[in-house]
Design a protein around this motif. Structure first.
Motif, PDB file in Angstrom:
ATOM      1  N   GLN A 259      41.547  42.132  39.913  1.00  0.00           N
ATOM      2  CA  GLN A 259      41.568  40.841  39.224  1.00  0.00           C
ATOM      3  C   GLN A 259      42.952  40.200  39.252  1.00  0.00           C
TER       4      GLN A 259
ATOM      5  N   SER B  90      43.884  36.685  41.101  1.00  0.00           N
ATOM      6  CA  SER B  90      44.281  35.504  40.328  1.00  0.00           C
ATOM      7  C   SER B  90      45.721  35.096  40.604  1.00  0.00           C
TER       8      SER B  90
ATOM      9  N   LEU C 210      35.952  36.644  37.095  1.00  0.00           N
ATOM     10  CA  LEU C 210      36.971  37.264  37.937  1.00  0.00           C
ATOM     11  C   LEU C 210      36.389  38.357  38.826  1.00  0.00           C
TER      12      LEU C 210
END
Length: 666
Positions: free
Chosen positions: A209, A213, A455
Motif C-alpha cells: 500500500q 500510494s 488501496l
C-alpha cells in the motif's frame, strides 16, 4: 484485439444447454448450434463508439469495459472463472466448462477464438460464418491475451490439490497464500518467538500500500489527483527481521570465508554490547538509547547479509565462479568494524564468465540503503522509538528506505538471471523472488475498511505488474493484450467512492500497464451489486444473469430478451436498482416493507384495535418516501377524520424553514 463474445457450450454449475453473450463490441454475434457445427452470424452494433473508454491517450489502450450483474448465486464469479480457465496453469482446479472466447481483430475480417479444451489448444467444435464477410480462426490462448484476476473475498477458491493454479491471480486467497509461503524461513523476534501470520500479512500488505500510494503513478503522474484522496500513513514502524541461517552449500566458495569474517565481527560487536546493556557498565555508555541504536545498527547489517546468503543458497550455479579481488582482506580489515568490512566485500566481489568478471552487487544501492537507515537511527531521540529490532520514524523517511530496499532486492533477485549469458529472455524463475529484511506498518494511523479496500485493489495490481511483469524482475512472458477480471472489487467502498469507481479504473488502469515494455492493451470485466456503476456503462456492455431457482439454471439475457433491463448509461439510479438487480417487493428494506404492509392491514381492518391509533399515526409520520406516506396519510385521514396529511406537510415546511434559517446564520 477485443474480446467481443463468449460462447459456453457447457458448465457443470450454471446450466446444461449452450449459451452465449455479447460484450458490446463493434459487432453483435449470434450462434446457432447444429450438432457439432455452430453457425455464426454478425450485425453492426449501432451503439458502438470507437475509443469510447480510451481517455488517457497512452500507448496502452483501454479497449472495453464490461459489467456482470445478477442475483446472488446467479453465477457472476463463475463466469469470470470460465473466462480465466483458458489461461491458467491448471484449469481442472476450476469448475468444469467448455468455454470459447471470440476476439475481434483490427481488420474486422477475422474473428479469432480460443477454447477451454486446454489439452490440445484447439476446439473440437467447428464454428462457421454463414456469410463470407468474415472468417473464424482458432488460436492458442497464450498468443491472444492473458487474464489477471482480482477478488477481495476470502472465499477458499485456492485449491490445495493444485500447485500454481493461476499465476496471474492477485485475489485475496492467492495473496494470502503467497504472503505466508516463506514465513517459516524468517528469523524469530527478539523474544525468541515466531512472528504471527497476522503480523506477516500486515507487513506485506502495508508495504504494498505505501509503495503504491507513493509511486510515480500517484506522485508524478497524479492520475488519482481528482479521483481519490489517498490517506497519509503517518509515522512508520519498521521491524528488522532477516532470514534464518543458511547451510552454505551453494554460496560461491570465494565468498564464504569473507562473509564468515564479517559475521564473526558482527557477533563479537553484538555480544560486547549485550553485556554493556545487561550490566550498564559505568563510563562506557552514556544512556540506554545509545546502546539500543548501536545494537539495531548491527542487527540491520546482520539481517541484510542473511538476505544475500539466502539468495545465493537457492542454486549452486556460481559455486566456483565467485571471485573476490582483495588478497589482503584479513590484514587490511583487521582494524575495521563489521560495517566497513562488509562494504569492502561488496566493492570487490564478482562473478566470472570466462574472461568476463561482472560485479555481483550494485554497491551504491547497498551503501545508500545502509547509510539511510543509520542516519535515521542517529536522529532518534526517543527511547521508545528504537528498541530491539524496531525503528519508528517519519513516513517520508520510511518510504525512501522501502524504495531503497526494493532496489536492493531487484539487484539480488537478478543474481542468477541477469548475469547469465545463457538467459536472453530476461525471465526469472519465481523461486528466485525473495523478501527483504525491513518490514513496515503504520504506527499511528489506522486505515478504515473502505480505505483498505481501495488501496488493496490498486496496490496489488501495481505490485504484481511491477514485480512479476516488469523488465527488472519479470517471471512471466508479456503479451499484447490483458483482460482484467475484477470480482466485486468495489466491495467495502464508501458510496462516494462507488460512484467514482468506473471513472477511476477508466482513467487510471491504462497507466499501470503502460509501464510494461510492450505497453499492452487492456480490457476490464467486473462483477458488481452496485447500481451506481451501471450508470457509467452503455447497456450493451452489461451482462445480465438471471437465475431460475426452480430449474437451478442461469440464463444469459440476450439484448432482445424482454426480461433484460434496457436502461443503464446515465440512467436514474432508482430505476437501475429495481431493474438490474432484480429487487423484488419494492425499493425499501424488508423490515420497513413489513411495517408498511402491517399498517395497511391495520387501516383496512374494520375490527382494528383503536388503541393503536397513536402508534400508527407516528409510524406513518416516520416514513420518508413521499408517495407512500401521502397515500397512508390519506387512508388514515379518511378513517379518523384527522389532518395527518396536513400535519406532515406542516412538519416538512417547519424543517425546511429551520434549514433556511441556519444557512442564513452561516
Amino acid at each position: 484485439m477485443r474480446l467481443a463474445a463468449i460462447y459456453l457450450d457447457f458448465h457443470d454449475y450454471l446450466f446444461e444447454k449452450a449459451q452465449y453473450v455479447n460484450l458490446g463490441g463493434k459487432y453483435i454475434y449470434e450462434f446457432d448450434k447444429n450438432g457439432e457445427s455452430i453457425d455464426v452470424s454478425r450485425r453492426i452494433n449501432n451503439d458502438y463508439l470507437e475509443g469510447f473508454f480510451d481517455v488517457t491517450n497512452l500507448d496502452s489502450k483501454l479497449i472495453n469495459v464490461n459489467a456482470i450483474v445478477g442475483q446472488n448465486g446467479a453465477g457472476k464469479s463463475s463466469l469470470l472463472d470460465s473466462i480465466r480457465s483458458l489461461f491458467v496453469e491448471n484449469p481442472y482446479a476450476l469448475p468444469t466448462n467448455n468455454t470459447y472466447l471470440f476476439f475481434e481483430t483490427e481488420d474486422d475480417k477475422t474473428l479469432k477464438f480460443v477454447s477451454s479444451i486446454y489439452d490440445v489448444g484447439i476446439s473440437t467444435v467447428s464454428f462457421k460464418p454463414i456469410k463470407d464477410d468474415f472468417t473464424i480462426e482458432t488460436e492458442r490462448s497464450n498468443n491472444l491475451c492473458k487474464t489477471i484476476y482480482y477478488s477481495p473475498h476470502f472465499d477458499f477458491k485456492y485449491n490445495p490439490n493444485f500447485d500454481e493454479v493461476d499465476n496471474f491471480d492477485i485475489s485475496f486467497d492467492q495473496i494470502l497464500n503467497e504472503d505466508l509461503a516463506d514465513l517459516q524461513n524468517k528469523n524469530l523476534d527478539q523474544s525468541g518467538f515466531n512472528f504471527s501470520a497476522s503480523e506477516e500479512l500486515v507487513f506485506k500488505n502495508s508495504i504494498r500500500q505505501i509503495l503504491f500510494s507513493n509511486s510515480d503513478l500517484v506522485k508524478k503522474e497524479k492520475i488519482f489527483k481528482d479521483l481519490f484522496d489517498f490517506p497519509e500513513h503517518g509515522e512508520a514502524r519498521l521491524t528488522i527481521r532477516g532470514h534464518k541461517n543458511q547451510k552454505e552449500w551453494n554460496t560461491p566458495e570465494a565468498f564464504r570465508p569473507i562473509l564468515k569474517i564479517i559475521k564473526d565481527k558482527l557477533k563479537k560487536e553484538l555480544d560486547d554490547w549485550t553485556k554493556v546493556r545487561k550490566f550498564n557498565s559505568p563510563g562506557r555508555v552514556s544512556n540506554q538509547i545509545e546502546v539500543n541504536k548501536y545494537i539495531l545498527e548491527r542487527i540491520i547489517l546482520r539481517d541484510l547479509i542473511s538476505v544475500i546468503e539466502r539468495q545465493m543458497e537457492k542454486d549452486n550455479t556460481y559455486l566456483s565462479s565467485g571471485v573476490f579481488f582483495y588478497e589482503n582482506f584479513v590484514r587490511e580489515t583487521n582494524r575495521l568494524n563489521a560495517f566497513d568490512s562488509f562494504l569492502v566485500f561488496v566493492d570487490n566481489c564478482f562473478i566470472k564468465f570466462g574472461k568476463d568478471e561482472i560485479p555481483v552487487f550494485e554497491k551504491e544501492t547497498i551503501r545508500d540503503l545502509l547509510l539511510k537507515l543509520y542516519s535515521e537511527i542517529g536522529l532518534v531521540k526517543d527511547l521508545n522509538k528504537v528498541e530491539n529490532n524496531v525503528l519508528i520514524i517519519g513516513g517520508e523517511a520510511a518510504i525512501e528506505i522501502l524504495k531503497l530496499q526494493n532496489l536492493f532486492l531487484n539487484n539480488i533477485i537478478n543474481y542468477y538471471a541477469k548475469y547469465s549469458p545463457k538467459r536472453k529472455d530476461k525471465i526469472i524463475e519465481k523461486r528466485n523472488l525473495i523478501d527483504g529484511f525491513i518490514n513496515y506498518m503504520p504506527s499511528n494511523k489506522k486505515l478504515s475498511s473502505g480505505e483498505n479496500a481501495l488501496l488493496n485493489l490498486f496496490s496489488r495490481l501495481h505490485h504484481f505488474l511491477g514485480t512479476k511483469l516488469s523488465s527488472e524482475t519479470r517471471i512471466h512472458d508479456e503479451v499484447d493484450n490483458y483482460v482484467l477480471l475484477l470480482d466485486e472489487a468495489d466491495l467495502g467502498f464508501h458510496p462516494v467512492w462507488k460512484r467514482k469507481f468506473v471513472n477511476t479504473i477508466i482513467n487510471t488502469i491504462p497507466y499501470f500497464f503502460n509501464n510494461l515494455d510492450r505497453s499492452p492493451n487492456v480490457q476490464i470485466i467486473f462483477t458488481t451489486h452496485d447500481p451506481l456503476t451501471l450508470s457509467d456503462l452503455p447497456n450493451k456492455n452489461i451482462i445480465y444473469l438471471m437465475r431460475d431457482v426452480a430449474q437451478g439454471e442461469t440464463e444469459f439475457l440476450k439484448y432482445e430478451n424482454l426480461d433484460r433491463p434496457n436502461k443503464s448509461f446515465a440512467a436514474n439510479i432508482t430505476d437501475l436498482l429495481a431493474d438490474s438487480f432484480f429487487v423484488e417487493n419494492g425499493l425499501v428494506g424488508d423490515f420497513a416493507r413489513i411495517k408498511i404492509i402491517e399498517t395497511v392491514k391495520w387501516l383496512n381492518n374494520k375490527d382494528r384495535d383503536e388503541n393503536l391509533k397513536s402508534y400508527y399515526f407516528t409510524l406513518i409520520s416516520l416514513i420518508d418516501e413521499p408517495l407512500i406516506q401521502r397515500k397512508l396519510s390519506e387512508m388514515f385521514d379518511n378513517i379518523f377524520n384527522s389532518d395527518l396529511e396536513l400535519q406532515n406537510l406542516n412538519e416538512q415546511i417547519r424543517i425546511m424553514e429551520e434549514r433556511k434559517s441556519k444557512l442564513k446564520r452561516k
